[in-house]
Motif scaffolding. Structure first.
Motif, PDB file in Angstrom:
ATOM      1  N   MET A   1      16.200  53.418  18.559  1.00 52.27           N
ATOM      2  CA  MET A   1      17.402  52.911  19.208  1.00 52.27           C
ATOM      3  C   MET A   1      18.609  53.625  18.626  1.00 52.27           C
ATOM      4  N   SER A   2      19.371  54.288  19.483  1.00 54.21           N
ATOM      5  CA  SER A   2      20.554  55.005  19.023  1.00 54.21           C
ATOM      6  C   SER A   2      21.676  54.027  18.697  1.00 54.21           C
ATOM      7  N   LYS A   3      22.723  54.552  18.038  1.00 49.16           N
ATOM      8  CA  LYS A   3      23.860  53.700  17.700  1.00 49.16           C
ATOM      9  C   LYS A   3      24.554  53.189  18.966  1.00 49.16           C
ATOM     10  N   ASP A   4      24.647  54.040  19.995  1.00 55.80           N
ATOM     11  CA  ASP A   4      25.284  53.606  21.243  1.00 55.80           C
ATOM     12  C   ASP A   4      24.504  52.474  21.895  1.00 55.80           C
ATOM     13  N   HIS A   5      23.169  52.584  21.877  1.00 56.18           N
ATOM     14  CA  HIS A   5      22.345  51.519  22.457  1.00 56.18           C
ATOM     15  C   HIS A   5      22.452  50.236  21.637  1.00 56.18           C
ATOM     16  N   PHE A   6      22.528  50.395  20.315  1.00 55.60           N
ATOM     17  CA  PHE A   6      22.697  49.213  19.468  1.00 55.60           C
ATOM     18  C   PHE A   6      24.029  48.529  19.757  1.00 55.60           C
ATOM     19  N   ASP A   7      25.084  49.318  19.903  1.00 62.23           N
ATOM     20  CA  ASP A   7      26.395  48.738  20.198  1.00 62.23           C
ATOM     21  C   ASP A   7      26.400  48.057  21.561  1.00 62.23           C
ATOM     22  N   GLU A   8      25.726  48.653  22.538  1.00 62.06           N
ATOM     23  CA  GLU A   8      25.651  48.028  23.857  1.00 62.06           C
ATOM     24  C   GLU A   8      24.881  46.715  23.788  1.00 62.06           C
ATOM     25  N   LEU A   9      23.782  46.722  23.043  1.00 58.81           N
ATOM     26  CA  LEU A   9      23.006  45.493  22.882  1.00 58.81           C
ATOM     27  C   LEU A   9      23.814  44.433  22.145  1.00 58.81           C
ATOM     28  N   LEU A  10      24.564  44.851  21.135  1.00 58.30           N
ATOM     29  CA  LEU A  10      25.393  43.913  20.389  1.00 58.30           C
ATOM     30  C   LEU A  10      26.453  43.292  21.291  1.00 58.30           C
ATOM     31  N   GLY A  11      26.997  44.080  22.230  1.00 63.53           N
ATOM     32  CA  GLY A  11      27.985  43.544  23.146  1.00 63.53           C
ATOM     33  C   GLY A  11      27.426  42.460  24.053  1.00 63.53           C
ATOM     34  N   LYS A  12      26.130  42.543  24.359  1.00 66.12           N
ATOM     35  CA  LYS A  12      25.496  41.544  25.217  1.00 66.12           C
ATOM     36  C   LYS A  12      25.044  40.314  24.435  1.00 66.12           C
ATOM     37  N   VAL A  13      24.522  40.536  23.235  1.00 68.86           N
ATOM     38  CA  VAL A  13      23.935  39.446  22.458  1.00 68.86           C
ATOM     39  C   VAL A  13      24.945  38.819  21.499  1.00 68.86           C
ATOM     40  N   GLY A  14      25.945  39.610  21.065  1.00 72.66           N
ATOM     41  CA  GLY A  14      26.882  39.160  20.042  1.00 72.66           C
ATOM     42  C   GLY A  14      27.512  37.803  20.292  1.00 72.66           C
ATOM     43  N   PRO A  15      28.029  37.541  21.513  1.00 73.64           N
ATOM     44  CA  PRO A  15      28.659  36.223  21.731  1.00 73.64           C
ATOM     45  C   PRO A  15      27.712  35.046  21.538  1.00 73.64           C
ATOM     46  N   LEU A  16      26.405  35.277  21.679  1.00 77.85           N
ATOM     47  CA  LEU A  16      25.442  34.179  21.554  1.00 77.85           C
ATOM     48  C   LEU A  16      25.020  33.925  20.110  1.00 77.85           C
ATOM     49  N   ILE A  17      25.272  34.883  19.209  1.00 80.98           N
ATOM     50  CA  ILE A  17      24.770  34.747  17.843  1.00 80.98           C
ATOM     51  C   ILE A  17      25.901  34.719  16.818  1.00 80.98           C
ATOM     52  N   THR A  18      27.143  34.684  17.269  1.00 79.66           N
ATOM     53  CA  THR A  18      28.280  34.647  16.344  1.00 79.66           C
ATOM     54  C   THR A  18      28.425  33.247  15.750  1.00 79.66           C
ATOM     55  N   LYS A  19      28.552  33.195  14.439  1.00 84.15           N
ATOM     56  CA  LYS A  19      28.735  31.934  13.725  1.00 84.15           C
ATOM     57  C   LYS A  19      30.154  31.864  13.158  1.00 84.15           C
ATOM     58  N   ALA A  20      30.738  30.695  13.207  1.00 88.11           N
ATOM     59  CA  ALA A  20      32.092  30.508  12.679  1.00 88.11           C
ATOM     60  C   ALA A  20      32.059  30.421  11.159  1.00 88.11           C
ATOM     61  N   ASP A  21      33.105  30.939  10.528  1.00 83.62           N
ATOM     62  CA  ASP A  21      33.234  30.841   9.066  1.00 83.62           C
ATOM     63  C   ASP A  21      33.534  29.401   8.668  1.00 83.62           C
ATOM     64  N   THR A  22      33.114  29.057   7.470  1.00 89.84           N
ATOM     65  CA  THR A  22      33.395  27.728   6.921  1.00 89.84           C
ATOM     66  C   THR A  22      34.349  27.861   5.738  1.00 89.84           C
ATOM     67  N   SER A  23      34.794  26.735   5.245  1.00 90.40           N
ATOM     68  CA  SER A  23      35.703  26.748   4.092  1.00 90.40           C
ATOM     69  C   SER A  23      34.986  27.141   2.805  1.00 90.40           C
ATOM     70  N   MET A  24      33.652  27.075   2.820  1.00 88.80           N
ATOM     71  CA  MET A  24      32.890  27.378   1.616  1.00 88.80           C
ATOM     72  C   MET A  24      32.582  28.866   1.485  1.00 88.80           C
ATOM     73  N   ARG A  25      32.249  29.517   2.637  1.00 95.22           N
ATOM     74  CA  ARG A  25      31.888  30.928   2.572  1.00 95.22           C
ATOM     75  C   ARG A  25      31.948  31.544   3.968  1.00 95.22           C
ATOM     76  N   LEU A  26      31.951  32.867   3.993  1.00 92.41           N
ATOM     77  CA  LEU A  26      31.964  33.593   5.253  1.00 92.41           C
ATOM     78  C   LEU A  26      30.563  33.621   5.853  1.00 92.41           C
ATOM     79  N   SER A  27      30.499  33.563   7.161  1.00 97.66           N
ATOM     80  CA  SER A  27      29.204  33.623   7.834  1.00 97.66           C
ATOM     81  C   SER A  27      28.724  35.064   7.960  1.00 97.66           C
ATOM     82  N   ILE A  28      27.431  35.229   8.187  1.00 95.29           N
ATOM     83  CA  ILE A  28      26.863  36.562   8.421  1.00 95.29           C
ATOM     84  C   ILE A  28      27.278  37.021   9.806  1.00 95.29           C
ATOM     85  N   GLY A  29      27.811  38.235   9.914  1.00 97.43           N
ATOM     86  CA  GLY A  29      28.341  38.749  11.169  1.00 97.43           C
ATOM     87  C   GLY A  29      27.254  38.995  12.198  1.00 97.43           C
TER      88      GLY A  29
END
Length: 338
Positions: A1-29
């Motif tokens: 998988m090339s970087k361009d394909h990874f970025d395209e896949l991230l654009g499709k999947v990213g909104p579904l797997i994004t976690k909000a940060d908490t006051s205790m620590r940052l979430s995994i991007g």
């Protein structure tokens, strides 16, 4: 998988797997979460190995794999594996005729066992003829090695024929709701024949499913038919080979729930990357279409079907295909093969 394909896949999947940060620590991007899941799917490494590589807890890796695999399926299934319509079946049949010299073929069908860890108190539900515990995959593949219909989650004790009987695809095939094209005349012959799926001996002989002739007292003409059918059916074997070699998680046994999520993600990722290779444009989404979108059919859960006994019409249709492959539809090299 090339970087361009990874970025395209991230654009499709990213909104579904994004976690909000908490006051205790940052979430995994989302980029790192997607990378962790792809690392597991592509290598089949243990959670602890991947956790050490990304400096996270192994339980965190297990949770990420579950969540991201499900998100990949949700984000890509409508784009890369939509339910085929009549025009899609016609396009698949044209490709089989062009590439594999098999007319009116709308897909090759086969099953595959994926080894799992046997759940507690499952008795023999997942125990298969290879003396392992597995889930059964049922898939229809087109002439370009793309998965068009998949059914995941059958018990390992089920045969390919049983998986077809109990699947939504099998019921749709039986009641005629698959929207297959009407019977057409095979090019080069005056025979009106249906559009069919090709399978091996494990599948029943139906009006829209062809299987080889049995080896008992087989004639040369029937052996020729078996060769032509096996040649077209080889695409599903190759597709499973590409899938299992690209995504090494098929070689690791996990729980049925995780295996089903990962297998479904591997199917849509296979189509996502395969479409980039062959340059085929996927069907536009409802938002991109200017016309009013028709109701999209779905394959619903179904009860068990009846017996697998072939009808007289099914037997006659196979004989008609056999006659065609030995007369008008013969190819130059088949005499040297059989």
């Amino acid at each position: 998988m090339s970087k361009d394909h990874f970025d395209e896949l991230l654009g499709k999947v990213g909104p579904l797997i994004t976690k909000a940060d908490t006051s205790m620590r940052l979430s995994i991007g989302p980029a790192e979460r997607l990378a962790i899941c792809l690392r597991y799917l592509a290598t089949g490494d243990s959670y602890r190995t991947i956790a050490f590589s990304y400096r996270v807890g192994y339980i965190t890796v297990a949770l990420i794999v579950r969540e991201v695999a499900g998100a990949i399926w949700t984000a890509l299934v409508e784009e890369t594996m939509p339910v085929p319509q009549m025009e899609d079946w016609r396009a698949i049949a044209a490709e089989f005729q062009e590439r594999w010299n098999f007319p009116n073929c709308v897909g090759a069908i086969d099953g595959k066992h994926v080894v799992i860890q046997a759940p507690a108190n499952s008795v023999s539900l997942y125990f298969n003829y290879k003396s392992t515990h597995s889930l059964v995959l049922l898939a229809v593949v087109d002439a370009q090695y793309l998965f068009r219909v998949v059914d995941v989650g059958g018990f390992g004790r089920s045969s390919d024929s049983g998986s077809l009987r109990n699947s939504a695809f099998g019921e749709s095939l039986r009641d005629g709701s698959l929207q297959l094209p009407p019977d057409t005349v095979i090019p080069g012959a005056e025979r009106l024949l249906p559009h069919v799926f090709v399978g091996d001996e494990a599948f029943p002989l139906l009006d829209n499913v062809l299987r080889p002739f049995p080896e008992r007292q087989i004639t040369r003409e029937r052996r020729m038919f078996n060769y032509r059918l096996s040649r077209a059916r080889l695409v599903v074997e190759c597709a499973f080979g590409i899938l299992s070699s690209r995504w090494r998680m098929f070689r690791r046994s996990t729980s049925p729930e995780v295996t089903e999520l990962c297998v479904k993600a591997a199917f849509v990722l296979h189509n996502f990357l395969r479409r980039k290779t062959i340059g085929r444009k996927s069907r536009p989404s409802v938002e991109e279409s200017t016309d009013e979108a028709p109701d999209t059919p779905t394959l619903c859960d179904v009860p068990r079907m009846g017996s697998n006994n072939a009808t007289r019409r099914s037997l006659q249709l196979r004989e008609n295909f056999c006659s065609y492959f030995n007369e008008d539809g013969a190819v130059p090299w088949q005499q040297n093969v059989v």
